[in-house]
Design an enzyme around this catalytic site. Structure first.
Site, PDB file in Angstrom:
ATOM      1  N   HIS A   1      -4.602   9.923  11.898  1.00 31.71           N
ATOM      2  CA  HIS A   1      -5.984  10.161  11.468  1.00 31.71           C
ATOM      3  C   HIS A   1      -6.124  11.395  10.584  1.00 31.71           C
ATOM      4  CE1 HIS A   1      -6.278  12.760  15.205  1.00 31.71           C
ATOM      5  NE2 HIS A   1      -6.962  13.508  14.348  1.00 31.71           N
TER       6      HIS A   1
ATOM      7  N   SER B   1      -5.950  18.728  15.435  1.00 35.42           N
ATOM      8  CA  SER B   1      -5.447  17.367  15.319  1.00 35.42           C
ATOM      9  C   SER B   1      -4.091  17.318  14.645  1.00 35.42           C
ATOM     10  CB  SER B   1      -6.430  16.518  14.505  1.00 35.42           C
ATOM     11  OG  SER B   1      -7.596  16.252  15.224  1.00 35.42           O
TER      12      SER B   1
ATOM     13  N   ASP C   1      -1.541   6.516  16.732  1.00 39.10           N
ATOM     14  CA  ASP C   1      -2.047   7.645  15.940  1.00 39.10           C
ATOM     15  C   ASP C   1      -0.889   8.589  15.611  1.00 39.10           C
ATOM     16  OD1 ASP C   1      -3.705   9.414  14.668  1.00 39.10           O
ATOM     17  OD2 ASP C   1      -4.618  10.218  16.500  1.00 39.10           O
TER      18      ASP C   1
END
Length: 292
Positions: free
Chosen positions: A90, A241, A143
């Site tokens: 992502h 992230s 992911d």
């Protein structure tokens, strides 16, 4: 094609350097445009203690830019060899925009100090990134992504690769302590200093139970390819992230990639969810070869 292409590439790099001067003003923009359906969680960063040079030599800062968008999006990543960076899918995917390029900064603690000793920066073009072909931005499954650097990193005390885990049963790391790190949102706002936090890994079964309780009976499916941590003492948030979760045993083994959490403000202490790296060792080696 050599000199002409190199001149264009260098010009692009200089433009990116100018954008970096306003980086902290844009930290909270990270992932706002990446939608996640209700009940699946919010894509995430970290709150913790300040790191010092050489403490986390596998950590890198990623600055992604997308075509037709003047924002810079920040993520973390992990060095896994001289030429490869591991991160979250992502961080490199936007449903409405096309990735342009990514600046990878290694060997740093201070994200805004251009002259920090040990700092190395490389500009990576979109075609040198690999996003898992089955990444699902609704369930946040698969992911995971890779970045292929244009040249070898020179390994030293500031820059070292983390080790990939062995292929193990999904519960292999339950109750182990691990270190999560990043430049993400803290209790006091965005940070320019790398932060880290020691956390404990919990079982997927317990993680699913806690998520379901928070969702008032709705089920959050915790896949075998997920890994959860106890967030009662701290948790990742916006900007972390893609960053590493590394075993706290001196081995520098990366077992998780910061993926998503329960609430967008990172206030509710429901377990954060990571991509379980041991589930993707074959995928990593398929694209990188067997790393040494």
């Amino acid at each position: 094609m050599g000199d002409y292409i190199r001149s264009i590439f260098n010009s692009m790099y200089q433009v990116q350097k100018i954008y970096r001067m306003s980086k902290l003003l844009h930290l909270l923009c990270l992932l706002v445009s990446f939608g996640v359906i209700l009940g699946q969680g919010h894509l995430r960063i970290i709150d913790g203690k300040p790191a010092w040079p050489k403490l986390l030599p596998y950590q890198v800062l990623l600055e992604a830019t997308f075509k037709d968008d003047n924002k810079t999006y920040y993520c973390g990543g992990t060095i896994i060899s001289k030429r490869w960076i591991l991160t979250a899918a992502h961080c490199l995917v936007n449903s409405s925009l096309v990735l342009d390029n990514v600046i990878v900064s290694a060997g740093i603690v201070n994200a805004t100090d251009e002259n920090e000793f040990g700092r190395v920066e490389m500009l990576v073009k979109m075609q040198d990134t690999v996003v898992h072909s089955e990444y699902n931005n609704k369930t946040i499954e698969n992911d995971i992504a890779l970045i292929h650097l244009p040249e070898d990193l020179k390994l030293n005390d500031y820059i070292q690769p983390a080790k990939l885990p062995k292929r193990k049963h999904p519960n292999a790391y339950d109750f182990r302590k691990a270190i999560v790190s990043g430049w993400g949102q803290t209790n006091h706002g965005p940070t320019d200093i790398l932060k880290y936090l020691v956390v404990r890994i919990i079982s997927n079964k317990h993680c699913e139970k806690l998520w379901s309780l928070a969702l008032n009976g709705l089920r959050k499916l915790i896949l075998n390819s997920f890994l959860c941590i106890d967030t009662r003492r701290g948790l990742p948030c916006f900007g972390d992230s893609g960053g590493p979760l590394v075993l706290d045993d001196g081995s520098d083994t990366i077992v998780g990639i910061v993926s998503h959490g329960y609430d967008a403000e990172c206030n509710i202490r429901v377990p954060d969810i990571f991509t379980r790296v041991s589930s993707f060792v074959d995928w990593i080696e398929m694209h990188t070869g067997k790393l040494t």
